[in-house]
Design a protein around this motif. Structure first.
Motif, PDB file in Angstrom:
ATOM      1  N   UNK A 250      58.208 -16.174  74.456  1.00 48.51           N
ATOM      2  CA  UNK A 250      57.304 -16.494  75.573  1.00 48.51           C
ATOM      3  C   UNK A 250      56.086 -17.306  75.151  1.00 48.51           C
ATOM      4  N   UNK A 251      55.725 -17.270  73.868  1.00 45.31           N
ATOM      5  CA  UNK A 251      54.478 -17.891  73.418  1.00 45.31           C
ATOM      6  C   UNK A 251      54.657 -19.075  72.475  1.00 45.31           C
ATOM      7  N   UNK A 252      55.883 -19.437  72.166  1.00 46.41           N
ATOM      8  CA  UNK A 252      56.124 -20.536  71.221  1.00 46.41           C
ATOM      9  C   UNK A 252      56.788 -21.708  71.925  1.00 46.41           C
ATOM     10  N   UNK A 253      56.447 -22.929  71.489  1.00 48.78           N
ATOM     11  CA  UNK A 253      57.200 -24.085  71.995  1.00 48.78           C
ATOM     12  C   UNK A 253      58.685 -23.902  71.647  1.00 48.78           C
ATOM     13  N   UNK A 254      59.563 -24.363  72.513  1.00 50.01           N
ATOM     14  CA  UNK A 254      61.003 -24.147  72.363  1.00 50.01           C
ATOM     15  C   UNK A 254      61.519 -24.566  70.977  1.00 50.01           C
ATOM     16  N   UNK A 255      61.114 -25.752  70.488  1.00 49.49           N
ATOM     17  CA  UNK A 255      61.617 -26.241  69.193  1.00 49.49           C
ATOM     18  C   UNK A 255      61.162 -25.325  68.057  1.00 49.49           C
ATOM     19  N   UNK A 256      59.912 -24.859  68.149  1.00 51.11           N
ATOM     20  CA  UNK A 256      59.387 -23.973  67.109  1.00 51.11           C
ATOM     21  C   UNK A 256      60.099 -22.624  67.140  1.00 51.11           C
ATOM     22  N   UNK A 257      60.327 -22.084  68.336  1.00 54.43           N
ATOM     23  CA  UNK A 257      61.027 -20.809  68.431  1.00 54.43           C
ATOM     24  C   UNK A 257      62.443 -20.951  67.876  1.00 54.43           C
ATOM     25  N   UNK A 258      63.098 -22.070  68.171  1.00 55.50           N
ATOM     26  CA  UNK A 258      64.460 -22.276  67.664  1.00 55.50           C
ATOM     27  C   UNK A 258      64.480 -22.216  66.130  1.00 55.50           C
ATOM     28  N   UNK A 259      63.460 -22.791  65.482  1.00 56.21           N
ATOM     29  CA  UNK A 259      63.392 -22.763  64.017  1.00 56.21           C
ATOM     30  C   UNK A 259      63.098 -21.366  63.483  1.00 56.21           C
ATOM     31  N   UNK A 260      62.494 -20.509  64.307  1.00 55.48           N
ATOM     32  CA  UNK A 260      62.142 -19.164  63.847  1.00 55.48           C
ATOM     33  C   UNK A 260      63.242 -18.140  64.116  1.00 55.48           C
ATOM     34  N   UNK A 261      64.328 -18.542  64.770  1.00 56.66           N
ATOM     35  CA  UNK A 261      65.390 -17.595  65.135  1.00 56.66           C
ATOM     36  C   UNK A 261      65.970 -16.852  63.927  1.00 56.66           C
ATOM     37  N   UNK A 262      66.282 -17.513  62.790  1.00 55.19           N
ATOM     38  CA  UNK A 262      66.816 -16.733  61.652  1.00 55.19           C
ATOM     39  C   UNK A 262      65.861 -15.613  61.214  1.00 55.19           C
ATOM     40  N   UNK A 263      64.570 -15.886  61.166  1.00 45.59           N
ATOM     41  CA  UNK A 263      63.599 -14.865  60.790  1.00 45.59           C
ATOM     42  C   UNK A 263      63.473 -13.784  61.845  1.00 45.59           C
ATOM     43  N   UNK A 264      63.556 -14.191  63.107  1.00 49.35           N
ATOM     44  CA  UNK A 264      63.472 -13.234  64.209  1.00 49.35           C
ATOM     45  C   UNK A 264      64.655 -12.271  64.146  1.00 49.35           C
ATOM     46  N   UNK A 265      65.825 -12.794  63.861  1.00 51.94           N
ATOM     47  CA  UNK A 265      67.020 -11.941  63.722  1.00 51.94           C
ATOM     48  C   UNK A 265      66.831 -10.987  62.545  1.00 51.94           C
ATOM     49  N   UNK A 266      66.340 -11.495  61.425  1.00 53.69           N
ATOM     50  CA  UNK A 266      66.134 -10.656  60.243  1.00 53.69           C
ATOM     51  C   UNK A 266      65.143  -9.535  60.528  1.00 53.69           C
ATOM     52  N   UNK A 267      64.042  -9.841  61.211  1.00 48.91           N
ATOM     53  CA  UNK A 267      63.069  -8.804  61.536  1.00 48.91           C
ATOM     54  C   UNK A 267      63.673  -7.789  62.500  1.00 48.91           C
ATOM     55  N   UNK A 268      64.450  -8.255  63.466  1.00 49.23           N
ATOM     56  CA  UNK A 268      65.134  -7.344  64.385  1.00 49.23           C
ATOM     57  C   UNK A 268      66.062  -6.401  63.640  1.00 49.23           C
ATOM     58  N   UNK A 269      66.752  -6.922  62.609  1.00 42.18           N
ATOM     59  CA  UNK A 269      67.646  -6.083  61.799  1.00 42.18           C
ATOM     60  C   UNK A 269      66.860  -5.028  61.023  1.00 42.18           C
ATOM     61  N   UNK A 270      65.686  -5.409  60.521  1.00 39.06           N
ATOM     62  CA  UNK A 270      64.835  -4.455  59.787  1.00 39.06           C
ATOM     63  C   UNK A 270      64.434  -3.311  60.714  1.00 39.06           C
ATOM     64  N   UNK A 271      64.003  -3.646  61.926  1.00 35.08           N
ATOM     65  CA  UNK A 271      63.600  -2.605  62.871  1.00 35.08           C
ATOM     66  C   UNK A 271      64.795  -1.773  63.330  1.00 35.08           C
ATOM     67  N   UNK A 272      65.933  -2.421  63.545  1.00 36.47           N
ATOM     68  CA  UNK A 272      67.126  -1.676  63.974  1.00 36.47           C
ATOM     69  C   UNK A 272      67.543  -0.673  62.902  1.00 36.47           C
ATOM     70  N   UNK A 273      67.448  -1.054  61.629  1.00 39.20           N
ATOM     71  CA  UNK A 273      67.810  -0.145  60.532  1.00 39.20           C
ATOM     72  C   UNK A 273      66.824   1.017  60.436  1.00 39.20           C
TER      73      UNK A 273
END
Length: 184
Positions: free
Chosen positions: A90-113
């Protein structure tokens, strides 16, 4: 806060006024409480190499950075990860958010674990130029660093962006004086 105080207390949680990250001393830019309706959810503190009073200045500040969060209530860690992802999107420009997706997935995995963050538990997210972003849960690094620099910037925008998680917390993280809370 008395002159010369070494910590700042927020919601019963003490934040050191300075911390060392990547061999550099960071200063507590600001700290506050995240409210959801009338409930206190967590405290957060933002550390930078120098004080910054605007979101743009905080994001542009060079060197290491840290956001430190201490839970004030039990919360499902997977749900928190989803809220962070939405906040970044919601707070990042679309291109920037797209580049952050791998890290976002990794952080989500950390919290899920982790499954659940209990009252008093903490996590930090630290950015080191040329090394990436590390996630620490209860003071211990979890997983590999996230290399995309856009990830940490996107994460900061959860609290400092145009649609922050909590407007009052945004002001406090930027070192502004707290406004009286109006309860409905």
């Amino acid at each position: 806060m008395p002159a010369g105080a070494q910590t700042t207390e927020v919601g019963g949680v003490k934040y050191d006024n300075t911390v060392r990250v990547g061999g550099e001393t960071l200063v507590l830019n600001g700290a506050g409480i995240r409210y959801k309706a009338v409930f206190k959810v967590y405290t957060a503190g933002l550390y930078l190499t120098q004080k910054a009073g605007t979101p743009e200045a905080a994001i542009a500040t060079g060197g290491p950075k840290r956001i430190h969060v201490v839970m004030l209530r039990d919360i499902d860690a997977n749900e928190l990860g989803k809220l962070f992802t939405r906040g970044m999107q919601d707070n990042s420009p679309r291109e920037e958010f797209a580049k952050s997706i791998p890290g976002t997935i990794r952080m989500g995995e950390i919290f899920a674990a982790k499954k659940k963050l209990n009252t008093g538990e903490s996590f930090s997210v630290e950015f080191l130029p040329n090394a990436g972003t590390s996630v620490l849960v209860n003071g211990k690094v979890v997983g590999e660093s996230i290399k995309e620099p856009e990830f940490f910037t996107g994460l900061l925008r959860i609290w400092l962006g145009s649609k922050p998680a909590d407007t009052a917390l945004k002001d406090l993280l930027l070192g502004h004086k707290p406004q009286p809370r109006v309860e409905n």
